[in-house]
Motif scaffolding. Structure first.
Motif, PDB file in Angstrom:
ATOM      1  N   VAL A  64      43.972  24.199  41.319  1.00  0.00           N
ATOM      2  CA  VAL A  64      42.680  23.389  40.911  1.00  0.00           C
ATOM      3  C   VAL A  64      41.552  24.547  40.641  1.00  0.00           C
ATOM      4  O   VAL A  64      41.220  25.305  41.735  1.00  0.00           O
ATOM      5  CB  VAL A  64      42.276  22.569  42.111  1.00  0.00           C
ATOM      6  N   LYS A  65      41.032  24.622  39.615  1.00  0.00           N
ATOM      7  CA  LYS A  65      40.131  25.575  39.276  1.00  0.00           C
ATOM      8  C   LYS A  65      38.751  25.337  40.140  1.00  0.00           C
ATOM      9  O   LYS A  65      38.320  24.093  40.065  1.00  0.00           O
ATOM     10  CB  LYS A  65      39.795  25.627  37.813  1.00  0.00           C
ATOM     11  N   GLY A  66      38.187  26.389  40.699  1.00  0.00           N
ATOM     12  CA  GLY A  66      37.104  26.338  41.606  1.00  0.00           C
ATOM     13  C   GLY A  66      36.357  27.320  41.890  1.00  0.00           C
ATOM     14  O   GLY A  66      36.719  28.431  41.616  1.00  0.00           O
ATOM     15  N   VAL A  84      40.980  36.937  35.871  1.00  0.00           N
ATOM     16  CA  VAL A  84      41.181  37.652  34.749  1.00  0.00           C
ATOM     17  C   VAL A  84      40.851  37.052  33.287  1.00  0.00           C
ATOM     18  O   VAL A  84      41.619  37.707  32.469  1.00  0.00           O
ATOM     19  CB  VAL A  84      42.246  38.962  34.843  1.00  0.00           C
ATOM     20  N   GLY A  85      40.958  35.714  33.474  1.00  0.00           N
ATOM     21  CA  GLY A  85      40.852  34.946  32.093  1.00  0.00           C
ATOM     22  C   GLY A  85      42.106  34.383  31.952  1.00  0.00           C
ATOM     23  O   GLY A  85      42.240  33.765  30.541  1.00  0.00           O
ATOM     24  N   ILE A  86      43.146  34.106  32.566  1.00  0.00           N
ATOM     25  CA  ILE A  86      44.404  33.650  32.116  1.00  0.00           C
ATOM     26  C   ILE A  86      44.156  31.844  32.454  1.00  0.00           C
ATOM     27  O   ILE A  86      43.729  31.670  33.801  1.00  0.00           O
ATOM     28  CB  ILE A  86      45.592  34.143  33.034  1.00  0.00           C
ATOM     29  N   ASN A  87      44.368  31.200  31.670  1.00  0.00           N
ATOM     30  CA  ASN A  87      44.396  29.779  31.954  1.00  0.00           C
ATOM     31  C   ASN A  87      45.812  29.523  32.698  1.00  0.00           C
ATOM     32  O   ASN A  87      46.892  29.471  32.031  1.00  0.00           O
ATOM     33  CB  ASN A  87      44.361  29.102  30.464  1.00  0.00           C
ATOM     34  N   VAL A  88      45.701  29.304  33.967  1.00  0.00           N
ATOM     35  CA  VAL A  88      46.593  28.920  34.735  1.00  0.00           C
ATOM     36  C   VAL A  88      47.432  27.652  34.414  1.00  0.00           C
ATOM     37  O   VAL A  88      48.662  27.770  34.137  1.00  0.00           O
ATOM     38  CB  VAL A  88      46.181  28.935  36.296  1.00  0.00           C
ATOM     39  N   ALA A  97      52.106  36.601  37.159  1.00  0.00           N
ATOM     40  CA  ALA A  97      50.884  36.578  38.061  1.00  0.00           C
ATOM     41  C   ALA A  97      50.540  35.275  38.233  1.00  0.00           C
ATOM     42  O   ALA A  97      49.977  34.849  39.339  1.00  0.00           O
ATOM     43  CB  ALA A  97      49.751  37.389  37.119  1.00  0.00           C
ATOM     44  N   VAL A  98      50.588  34.333  37.435  1.00  0.00           N
ATOM     45  CA  VAL A  98      50.334  32.761  37.670  1.00  0.00           C
ATOM     46  C   VAL A  98      51.309  32.341  38.739  1.00  0.00           C
ATOM     47  O   VAL A  98      50.806  31.379  39.543  1.00  0.00           O
ATOM     48  CB  VAL A  98      50.579  31.798  36.238  1.00  0.00           C
ATOM     49  N   GLY A  99      52.659  32.732  38.714  1.00  0.00           N
ATOM     50  CA  GLY A  99      53.446  32.208  39.993  1.00  0.00           C
ATOM     51  C   GLY A  99      53.029  32.569  41.143  1.00  0.00           C
ATOM     52  O   GLY A  99      53.481  32.201  41.933  1.00  0.00           O
ATOM     53  N   GLU A 100      52.648  34.005  41.021  1.00  0.00           N
ATOM     54  CA  GLU A 100      52.425  34.847  42.707  1.00  0.00           C
ATOM     55  C   GLU A 100      51.080  34.467  43.021  1.00  0.00           C
ATOM     56  O   GLU A 100      50.969  34.209  44.185  1.00  0.00           O
ATOM     57  CB  GLU A 100      52.563  36.379  42.217  1.00  0.00           C
ATOM     58  N   HIS A 101      50.178  34.545  42.212  1.00  0.00           N
ATOM     59  CA  HIS A 101      48.442  34.591  42.599  1.00  0.00           C
ATOM     60  C   HIS A 101      47.610  34.066  41.593  1.00  0.00           C
ATOM     61  O   HIS A 101      47.253  34.628  40.782  1.00  0.00           O
ATOM     62  CB  HIS A 101      48.027  35.965  42.868  1.00  0.00           C
ATOM     63  N   PRO A 102      47.940  32.722  41.362  1.00  0.00           N
ATOM     64  CA  PRO A 102      46.990  32.053  40.471  1.00  0.00           C
ATOM     65  C   PRO A 102      45.642  32.294  40.281  1.00  0.00           C
ATOM     66  O   PRO A 102      44.837  32.230  39.408  1.00  0.00           O
ATOM     67  CB  PRO A 102      47.464  30.586  40.499  1.00  0.00           C
ATOM     68  N   LYS A 103      44.873  32.426  41.473  1.00  0.00           N
ATOM     69  CA  LYS A 103      43.699  32.788  41.405  1.00  0.00           C
ATOM     70  C   LYS A 103      43.166  33.799  40.997  1.00  0.00           C
ATOM     71  O   LYS A 103      42.121  34.067  40.159  1.00  0.00           O
ATOM     72  CB  LYS A 103      43.137  32.425  42.896  1.00  0.00           C
ATOM     73  N   ALA A 104      43.875  34.872  41.414  1.00  0.00           N
ATOM     74  CA  ALA A 104      43.669  36.220  40.741  1.00  0.00           C
ATOM     75  C   ALA A 104      43.729  36.309  39.221  1.00  0.00           C
ATOM     76  O   ALA A 104      43.059  36.834  38.511  1.00  0.00           O
ATOM     77  CB  ALA A 104      44.717  37.006  41.352  1.00  0.00           C
ATOM     78  N   ALA A 105      45.138  35.740  38.871  1.00  0.00           N
ATOM     79  CA  ALA A 105      45.188  35.344  37.262  1.00  0.00           C
ATOM     80  C   ALA A 105      44.025  34.701  36.737  1.00  0.00           C
ATOM     81  O   ALA A 105      43.635  34.914  35.506  1.00  0.00           O
ATOM     82  CB  ALA A 105      46.472  34.738  37.179  1.00  0.00           C
ATOM     83  N   ASP A 106      43.364  33.635  37.136  1.00  0.00           N
ATOM     84  CA  ASP A 106      42.313  32.860  36.723  1.00  0.00           C
ATOM     85  C   ASP A 106      41.087  33.741  36.706  1.00  0.00           C
ATOM     86  O   ASP A 106      40.331  33.981  35.481  1.00  0.00           O
ATOM     87  CB  ASP A 106      42.127  31.658  37.665  1.00  0.00           C
TER      88      ASP A 106
END
Length: 423
Positions: A421-423, A302-306, A291-300
């Protein structure tokens, strides 16, 4: 259709056209080389060594007949690829692998048929290929771990090289193969630490960072070799990693020596491929990584630290690749030398692309490249009339063909190479 969608569709279309060109070229070369230019006669292969409990008969293949059969199959494969493109169907994943395997078998039969040797040991060819593929497998697995999380790992070559150096130094100081292997893993992690520092934290272009790290490690190990090892040979005398034959199983013809008469690195390789595949595709951890490799924003969301996931995966991949580097100083030879990996990391990178970022696919792609590499050594000893320069370039030609187009529409993880970049 949006601009981004149109661009992606165009990229896939161009990739398919390039793949079709290579399929057609491979079929044409097979028809001419294996069919019309067949050396004739027979190609003989020994399936057993003199010490085997079970002796298998000599395998004799008529070169001309086998060449024509392979040429027809290559033409059929190319025709299937053209039909898939024409009907807008996705090309089955087994097609490029089977096509490449048929081409390599055709080259093998053609070269053995043109050699002056009465027979070639197929067992030696396969066991040597597996040994040469071992660092490629470890390197490609390290690349899979990094790229599945969204970090492009061009630094596989540096990880292998520093792993080889660290294994020689750690093994010499500790006098233990375990110490050498742990040191190799630490060496790979050291390279990965620099990669994550610049690529993840400071968001530097990941390809540039990887290239720079390869050059840096080459210079660093060369400098340390000249200043540290040259003046003290005791620091460059690691213990040798012995082969361990499993009683009974190692006596099975062909498969026994391949699978059940390996060093610890060989057995760990088989385990690592299976464990990594299961972890990536059958566990929650693997789902998060993908999920982090495909769509990091969506992973973020749901609480995943990318970025933490990326850092940990790159570090783990570095440990795996560094462990593969220990093959050079614990198995291949018993000392370190300058740039002894000789570009294996780049072939491992090609193997992970050819394997479609899948651990099992990368494993078999590495075996293919290892086979092509070992083929030049075996045929040179057999006394073939083919120039040695042609044999030496064979693995690299296969690598270029594989990466340039045989994979077709294979797609890297969508966010690979893109800093988050988390935003």
């Amino acid at each position: 259709m949006s601009t981004a969608t149109a661009s992606a569709t165009g990229a896939v279309h161009v990739m398919n056209k390039r793949a079709l060109t290579l399929y057609g070229l491979g079929a044409a070369v097979g028809l001419v080389l294996f069919g019309f230019l067949s050396p004739g006669g027979t190609a003989s292969f020994r399936l057993s060594s003199s010490g085997d409990a079970i002796q298998l008969p000599l395998l004799t293949v008529p070169v001309a007949a086998a060449g024509w059969i392979i040429a027809v199959l290559l033409i059929a494969g190319a025709a299937y690829a053209f039909w898939s493109e024409k009907s807008a169907r996705r090309l089955a994943g087994w097609v490029p692998a089977v096509f490449a395997l048929l081409f390599v078998i055709g080259i093998l039969i053609w070269l053995v048929g043109s050699s002056r040797a009465s027979a070639i040991s197929l067992l030696s060819l396969l066991t040597g290929s597996l040994a040469l593929a071992l660092p490629m497998v470890y390197g490609s697995l390290g690349g899979v771990l990094a790229e599945r999380s969204g970090v492009v790992n061009i630094a596989i070559e540096g990880q292998l090289l520093l792993g080889a150096f660290a294994a020689a130094l750690g093994g010499s100081l500790s006098g233990s193969v375990v110490g050498a292997m742990v040191s190799a893993a630490i060496g790979g992690v050291a390279v990965s630490s620099l990669l994550t520092l610049f690529a993840v934290k400071y968001r530097v272009n990941q390809i540039i960072v990887g290239v720079v790290l390869n050059v840096f490690v080459s210079g660093l190990t060369g400098f340390l070799f000249g200043t540290l090892f040259s003046n003290n040979s005791g620091l460059n005398s690691p213990p040798r990693l012995p082969s361990v034959a499993i009683p009974g199983l190692s006596e099975i013809p062909i498969l026994g020596p391949l699978l059940f008469d390996q060093t610890a690195l060989g057995y760990l390789m088989f385990v690592a491929v299976g464990v990594l595949w299961f972890g990536l595709y059958k566990t929650r951890w693997g789902l998060r990584v993908r999920a982090v490799g495909e769509h990091p924003k969506a992973a973020d969301t749901v609480g995943i630290n990318v970025n933490r996931t990326r850092v940990l995966n790159v570090l783990l991949g570095g440990a795996v690749a560094g462990l593969g580097g220990s093959f050079y100083t614990l198995v291949s030879v018993s000392q370190f030398s300058r740039d002894m990996t000789a570009g294996t990391g780049f072939i491992a990178l090609a193997a992970l692309i050819f394997g479609r970022w899948n651990p099992i696919g990368a494993f078999f792609a590495s075996l293919l490249f290892g086979f092509a590499t070992n083929l030049q050594y075996v045929l040179s000893q057999a006394g073939t009339d083919v120039p040695s320069q042609f044999l030496a370039m064979l693995p690299y030609v296969i690598t270029i063909f594989a990466v340039a187009g045989l994979v077709g529409a294979s797609r890297a993880p969508a966010a690979s190479g893109q800093p988050y970049v988390k935003g």
